[in-house]
Design a protein around this motif. Structure first.
Motif, PDB file in Angstrom:
ATOM      1  N   SER A 166       0.826  -1.203   0.000  1.00 46.65           N
ATOM      2  CA  SER A 166       0.000   0.000   0.000  1.00 46.65           C
ATOM      3  C   SER A 166       0.864   1.259   0.000  1.00 46.65           C
ATOM      4  O   SER A 166       0.606   2.212  -0.748  1.00 46.65           O
ATOM      5  CB  SER A 166      -0.928  -0.020   1.217  1.00 46.65           C
ATOM      6  N   ALA A 167       1.905   1.287   0.833  1.00 47.57           N
ATOM      7  CA  ALA A 167       2.795   2.451   0.888  1.00 47.57           C
ATOM      8  C   ALA A 167       3.460   2.687  -0.456  1.00 47.57           C
ATOM      9  O   ALA A 167       3.552   3.834  -0.929  1.00 47.57           O
ATOM     10  CB  ALA A 167       3.853   2.253   1.974  1.00 47.57           C
ATOM     11  N   ARG A 168       3.918   1.615  -1.088  1.00 48.64           N
ATOM     12  CA  ARG A 168       4.570   1.734  -2.395  1.00 48.64           C
ATOM     13  C   ARG A 168       3.606   2.329  -3.432  1.00 48.64           C
ATOM     14  O   ARG A 168       3.980   3.196  -4.242  1.00 48.64           O
ATOM     15  CB  ARG A 168       5.079   0.367  -2.850  1.00 48.64           C
ATOM     16  N   ALA A 169       2.350   1.870  -3.394  1.00 49.51           N
ATOM     17  CA  ALA A 169       1.350   2.382  -4.340  1.00 49.51           C
ATOM     18  C   ALA A 169       1.050   3.860  -4.085  1.00 49.51           C
ATOM     19  O   ALA A 169       0.954   4.659  -5.033  1.00 49.51           O
ATOM     20  CB  ALA A 169       0.074   1.553  -4.239  1.00 49.51           C
ATOM     21  N   HIS A 170       0.895   4.243  -2.817  1.00 52.60           N
ATOM     22  CA  HIS A 170       0.642   5.645  -2.496  1.00 52.60           C
ATOM     23  C   HIS A 170       1.800   6.526  -2.962  1.00 52.60           C
ATOM     24  O   HIS A 170       1.591   7.599  -3.554  1.00 52.60           O
ATOM     25  CB  HIS A 170       0.470   5.820  -0.980  1.00 52.60           C
ATOM     26  N   LEU A 171       3.014   6.093  -2.680  1.00 50.78           N
ATOM     27  CA  LEU A 171       4.200   6.868  -3.068  1.00 50.78           C
ATOM     28  C   LEU A 171       4.285   7.039  -4.578  1.00 50.78           C
ATOM     29  O   LEU A 171       4.529   8.142  -5.083  1.00 50.78           O
ATOM     30  CB  LEU A 171       5.457   6.170  -2.541  1.00 50.78           C
TER      31      LEU A 171
END
Length: 338
Positions: A166-171
């Protein structure tokens, strides 16, 4: 086919996106003003530009707000424009946001922005510093670091693959591409070492030895511990030392193998004014397993209810201890093995 009627877009959950973008800019500017008024930017005003540029709401597409009947989920893609607006305004309040729950347990959150700013300023980063973040969360903090330093200098790690994905996608959606690693944060990321700064966004019982070994001499480690924030300076692979900041800080614990949950202390016989004191509870957490609550209370009274900044941590060749005023002074307490 008839002409397009923008007013009908509300039925599809699409209307108001332009309005939301404008509202986001207004709310973000208001949040930055609140952070500035708190004094968090004072040690390093360059962080103001990062908080102005990075859109927090895109890192919290949903979050949970505690209510009478449990948690209420606020969602940015609700069909109701009023609900979307409430979600957006909430994303820019200077409060932590619960982002992941499991069986009622908080697993991950987006920290209070003014506390994030205080921590980042205390990290004292310079251009070219390599930073490891322990606890990827939503990716928002990594985005702030990437804005300031550049993607190539930022690594973030989390134990939960759902969180890192999720963090990778948001970034990526916001245009940042730091290194995001799934793994046990207590072991660091040796393949990305050496680091000039390590910042943790989860509470520790002790400082993992691996972090110190993955730092350059002179590096800083900033981590929550015992409801406070300690800043350690690394001397070499076996030694680090530093004091707590004055501010309180509450984070979810570092998760992973070998880190059992602490049992709550029993404070029978301790006066209510001490039990209700944030500074006494800090001392109690710092000395848990070494001082019982009555001993901690006697020390707290004798030393004039000391603030967090009088305490520190030393790590020396595998041993770790907390202390009051001086590392070799009369008050020192061993920490759990890192």
């Amino acid at each position: 086919m008839g002409a397009h009627d923008p007013a009908r877009d509300d039925d599809k959950g699409l209307a108001g996106l332009g309005d939301l973008a404008r509202l986001a800019a207004v709310e973000r500017a208001a949040l930055v003003a609140v952070i500035e008024a708190s004094g968090a930017f004072a040690p390093d005003p360059r962080w103001r530009a990062a908080f102005t540029a990075v859109p927090r709401h895109l890192f919290v597409p949903y979050y949970y707000v505690s209510g009478v009947g449990g948690y209420e989920r606020r969602w940015g893609e609700s069909r109701d424009p009023r609900t979307r607006e409430r979600w957006l305004r909430g994303a820019y309040e200077d409060t932590p946001l619960a982002t992941r729950l499991r069986d009622g347990e908080l697993l991950s959150s987006s920290s209070q922005p003014s506390l994030m700013a205080l921590m980042l300023a205390a990290l004292r980063v310079e251009d070219g510093d390599r930073v490891l973040e322990i606890g990827a969360g939503t990716g928002y903090n990594a985005a702030l670091l990437s804005y300031r330093l550049g993607d190539a200098y930022v690594t973030t790690i989390d134990l939960d693959p759902e969180i890192t994905e999720s963090a990778r996608a948001h970034l990526a959606a916001v245009g940042y591409h730091p290194t995001v690693v799934t793994g046990d944060g207590a072991r660091g990321v040796p393949e990305r070492a050496p680091f000039d700064r390590i910042i943790a966004t989860c509470t520790l019982a002790s400082v993992p030895r691996a972090w110190i070994g993955q730092c350059r001499p002179g590096a800083l480690i900033l981590a929550p511990m015992a409801t406070g924030l300690v800043v350690l300076t690394v001397r070499d692979a076996g030694h680090a030392e530093g004091r707590f900041l004055h501010t309180p800080a509450f984070f979810v614990p570092l998760r992973g193998a070998g880190r059992p949950d602490a049992e709550p202390a029993v404070c029978g016989g301790v006066p209510r004014r001490a039990r209700d004191s944030d500074l006494f509870r800090f001392l109690l957490a710092l000395t848990r397993g070494t001082l019982d609550p009555q001993e901690a209370y006697a020390l707290w009274e004798r030393e004039g209810m000391p603030g967090r900044e009088r305490y520190g941590i030393t790590v020396d060749d595998g041993a770790a201890w907390a202390w009051l005023d001086e590392p070799e002074g009369p008050y020192a307490w061993p920490l759990p093995a890192p």
